[in-house]
Every structure is written in C-alpha cells, then in structure tokens.
Scaffold this motif. Structure first.
Motif, short mmCIF file in Angstrom:
data_model
loop_
_atom_site.label_atom_id
_atom_site.label_comp_id
_atom_site.label_asym_id
_atom_site.label_seq_id
_atom_site.Cartn_x
_atom_site.Cartn_y
_atom_site.Cartn_z
N ARG A 134 -14.69 3.49 -6.75
CA ARG A 134 -13.82 2.92 -7.92
C ARG A 134 -14.83 2.91 -8.37
N ARG A 192 1.88 7.06 -6.93
CA ARG A 192 0.50 7.72 -7.46
C ARG A 192 0.98 9.14 -7.13
N GLU A 223 -7.33 4.80 -0.94
CA GLU A 223 -6.01 4.39 -1.33
C GLU A 223 -5.15 3.91 0.38
N GLN A 233 0.66 -1.32 -0.12
CA GLN A 233 -0.28 0.16 -0.31
C GLN A 233 0.41 1.05 0.29
N ARG A 237 2.36 1.57 -3.79
CA ARG A 237 1.55 2.04 -4.11
C ARG A 237 0.94 3.71 -4.06
#
Length: 222
Positions: free
Chosen positions: A198, A97, A176, A90, A93
């Motif tokens: 999403r 991002r 996220e 996580q 990511r």
C-alpha cells in the motif's frame, strides 16, 4: 461450505457452536467462492490479557485464496460478533473493488509500471526502464522455523510456502483478502519474486526482485 470449529486452550460449548453456525451461514452468502471455513476459539491464559481473554479467528478458504479476520474481547460471543463484522466488511470491500473494474481500462500491472516510470527521473531522461521500485493456511509442518542470531536475543521466524504465479492485480486482491499492508507473490508477467504494498492514498506499489551478478572480488576473503 464446510465449517470446522476448533477450540484452543478451551472447549467450545454447543451454544457457542450454534452461534458460530448462524454467523457462518450469513457469511457464506457473501463468500460465494469459499469452500471451507475455520473458526478458532482461543482462551488466553495470561492474566494480563483478561480484557481480551477470548479471541475468535475466522479463516475462509477458496479458489481465490484465503481471507482472515479475528477479534478479542472479555466475552466469547462478543469476540465472535466482532470477528464476523470484520470479515463481512472485508468481503464487501472485495465485492465493491471487483464491481468497480471496467472492461477496456489498462491493467493494474500497466498502471503501476507507468507510475514507476514517471516517478523515476532516470527513466524520464530515457536512461532505461526501472526494474525494481521501492501465514498462510495449509503449509507443511516444516515450513516454519526460527533462526537465532548468535550473541543476541533476536530470533527470526522464517516461513516457506508454495504459490502459483499470479498477476499484480491478483496479488493486490490477495493482499486485501488477508488484510495486510503488503503481499509476496510470484509475478506471472515478469517471472520474478515480487511484492505489492500500500502507498499513501488509494494507490499501490510493486517490488520485483532480480538476482544481481556476483563479482569475483566479493568472494575473496581477507
């Protein structure tokens, strides 16, 4: 980063504590904005869950929000390893991002609004803009309550928490972080209760909730 270790239905041995500190030392290198970490070790007493009797929950707190990951296994150290891998993914990511954002590009709020406008035939025809499209940590003790529906076995669990206004892009970052498919927030641009979610592929949607006027007829009783 402060680290708190909690055992639920179990005691956490010194060996396990050492392993937790080792894992969190590595995770802190990625979670540079985190100021506090909570690691909860849970022993499930239900014999039906013998294969997942040990659960480890890792929660990171910081100025950017809350990030959480958990994993279960029949062995406590295996559950810790799985939870550590999940929260590390996580964090990676999140870093990827943020790294892919480019200065000068339209904001995520503008992109989402543009997508909503194109998807709605009424807006395309010039009939006006569309106003609506398709546990947090540290909550007070009375923020969670259960409401039973009369005559049914259904119980609704209600939670209330305070949150500072944020942009759509910030709300997606928070979504996220916690690994959910949607996130409720107070939109700083529209000043409305909102939710991001999403969509298929690599796109997101946003919902804005605006109070509608109450007509007198709706208040009349039969």
């Amino acid at each position: 980063m402060d680290i708190a270790i909690v055992g639920r239905h179990t005691k956490v041995s010194e060996d396990v504590r050492e392993k937790i500190f080792e894992k969190m030392d590595k995770i802190s290198g990625l979670a540079t904005r985190a100021t506090r970490a909570e690691v909860t070790v849970v022993h499930e007493r239900n014999p039906k869950l013998s294969g997942d009797r040990e659960r480890v929950e890792i929660t990171l707190h910081g100025k950017g929000g809350v990030m959480r990951a958990e994993a279960s296994a029949d062995d406590r150290l295996v559950a810790l390893e799985k939870a550590s891998i999940r929260i590390t993914e996580q964090l990676r990511r999140l870093h990827e991002r943020r790294a892919k954002r480019h200065v000068g590009k339209p904001s995520l709020h503008e992109v989402v609004t543009d997508l909503q406008t194109k998807d709605d035939p009424a807006v395309t025809a010039g009939e006006g803009a569309v106003e609506s499209v398709e546990s947090w940590e540290g909550a007070p003790d009375d923020a969670t309550r259960e409401v039973a529906i009369d005559g049914t076995p259904i119980v609704i669990r209600s939670k209330t928490h305070a949150a500072a206004p944020m942009t759509v892009a910030e709300a997606i970052d928070q979504m996220e972080l916690v690994g959910h498919d949607f996130f409720l927030f107070h939109d700083a641009d529209s000043d409305l209760p909102s939710a991001v979610y999403r969509r298929r592929g690599w796109t997101y949607g946003v919902l804005h909730l605006e109070a509608a006027p109450v007509h007198d007829e709706a208040l009349e009783t039969v």
